[in-house]
Design an enzyme around this catalytic site. Structure first.
Site, mmCIF file in Angstrom:
data_model
loop_
_atom_site.group_PDB
_atom_site.id
_atom_site.type_symbol
_atom_site.label_atom_id
_atom_site.label_comp_id
_atom_site.label_asym_id
_atom_site.label_seq_id
_atom_site.Cartn_x
_atom_site.Cartn_y
_atom_site.Cartn_z
ATOM 1 N N SER A 1 19.876 10.551 24.125
ATOM 2 C CA SER A 1 19.466 11.854 24.642
ATOM 3 C C SER A 1 20.544 12.890 24.316
ATOM 4 O O SER A 1 20.875 13.096 23.157
ATOM 5 C CB SER A 1 19.175 11.753 26.143
ATOM 6 O OG SER A 1 18.486 12.896 26.599
ATOM 7 N N GLU B 1 13.301 11.561 18.465
ATOM 8 C CA GLU B 1 12.596 11.274 19.719
ATOM 9 C C GLU B 1 12.847 12.428 20.670
ATOM 10 O O GLU B 1 13.749 13.241 20.441
ATOM 11 C CB GLU B 1 13.070 9.949 20.322
ATOM 12 C CG GLU B 1 14.531 9.924 20.771
ATOM 13 C CD GLU B 1 14.749 10.475 22.173
ATOM 14 O OE1 GLU B 1 13.885 10.300 23.055
ATOM 15 O OE2 GLU B 1 15.807 11.099 22.398
ATOM 16 N N HIS C 1 13.120 7.855 25.024
ATOM 17 C CA HIS C 1 12.860 8.015 26.453
ATOM 18 C C HIS C 1 11.645 7.246 26.958
ATOM 19 O O HIS C 1 11.260 7.405 28.116
ATOM 20 C CB HIS C 1 12.676 9.501 26.775
ATOM 21 C CG HIS C 1 13.953 10.285 26.758
ATOM 22 N ND1 HIS C 1 14.492 10.804 25.597
ATOM 23 C CD2 HIS C 1 14.794 10.638 27.758
ATOM 24 C CE1 HIS C 1 15.603 11.461 25.888
ATOM 25 N NE2 HIS C 1 15.817 11.374 27.189
#
Length: 312
Positions: free
Chosen positions: A122, A215, A280
């Protein structure tokens, strides 16, 4: 604070860490957002029960608004973990936001000694990119350690990759292929939002000849659209060999996300595969960034070409 400008790593092959094994030392650090304070002790206990020595950054329990402490303290903890010769692995506790604020404070190109396992995802995408571009490290995109409090089984799965017991290889179905082809290249990328913010900075990855991994989470389709347009106009899709996508969670209808990739990427006639178990989503398998992967849509296989670990 002005950006520290040092010579980027120019090695043809990035530095490999040793594979993990019980008895090694893992440092928990908090370079980005906040998390429940109790998570630290629970993650520490989990890793210690599995035979690891665990150290914790001095400032991980500090709070500064939405950040896990002041920039200077988060940077100091991270730098100490990355450069301590007694530390074998650095696990980030959480993403969220904050890693980009640390980049000017960390002289990555002045790091000496052997590389080590660096794990997170992330917002940690910023650090993955900087460690590859400036220190020449292979790093590992995978779960942030605080997530293991609620899913301890995911810790075991992550360690199986980092200990070399699970191969870095995945199969996929025909419906996941947006454009066919077979290519090999060094894997770069991570979170789409973070990667887009890296473009144009000294910390952006080198895209030429690479395989691009993307992502994201909780980004509206129009924002995904805008970011893909930005990457296209920055020349990223023209430079890379192919695109591998993980989960796009909470980003609207999955077919709409596929349509956006068709609109903005397929014109480059590079292979594109969707919905692999990274990011995620429920499954966030470990990816060694900087290592060479092969993507083959005929065999429907995505796999590592060479080990990401050095010999002891």
């Amino acid at each position: 604070m002005p950006v520290l400008r040092f010579r980027r790593a120019v090695t043809a092959h990035l530095l490999k860490p040793r594979r993990l094994q019980p008895g090694m030392t893992v440092c928990l650090t908090a370079p980005a957002g906040t998390f429940p304070a109790a998570s630290v002790q629970r993650v520490q206990s989990l890793l210690e029960a599995l035979g690891y020595i665990v150290r914790v950054g001095n400032h991980v329990l500090e709070r500064c608004r939405y950040l896990a402490g002041e920039d200077a303290h988060r940077a100091r903890d991270l730098w100490q973990a990355l450069t301590d010769p007694k530390t074998d692995a650095v696990f980030c506790l959480r993403g969220g936001y904050g890693c980009s604020r640390l980049l000017p404070r960390l002289a990555f190109s002045q790091m000496h000694g052997a590389s080590k396992i660096f794990l997170g995802y992330s917002d940690v995408t910023f650090l993955h990119a900087a460690l590859a571009s400036w220190a020449g490290w292979i790093t590992f995109h995978g779960p942030n350690a605080a997530e293991w409090v609620n899913r301890p089984g995911d810790c075991l799965e992550t360690l199986a990759f980092l200990e070399g017991r699970t191969p870095f290889a995945w199969s996929f179905e025909a419906h996941q292929v947006l454009y066919p082809g077979r290519v090999c290249g060094r894997l770069v990328g991570g979170n789409l939002t973070c990667l887009t913010h890296l473009v144009g900075t000294p910390f952006a990855p080198t895209f030429e000849g690479a395989l691009l991994f993307l992502e994201d989470k909780n980004e509206a389709p129009y924002r995904i659209d805008r970011m893909l347009v930005h990457l296209a106009q920055a020349g990223v899709f023209e430079a890379v060999q192919g695109v591998v996508c993980g989960a796009f969670v909470g980003c609207g209808d999955s077919e709409e996300i596929r349509t956006l990739f068709r609109e903005h990427v397929l014109c480059y006639q590079i292979p594109v595969v969707m919905d692999l178990p990274f990011g995620h989503g429920r499954w966030n398998h470990v990816l060694p960034l900087g290592a060479v992967f092969c993507l083959d849509t005929t065999a429907r296989h995505f796999h590592l070409v060479d080990t990401p670990f050095r010999e002891p």
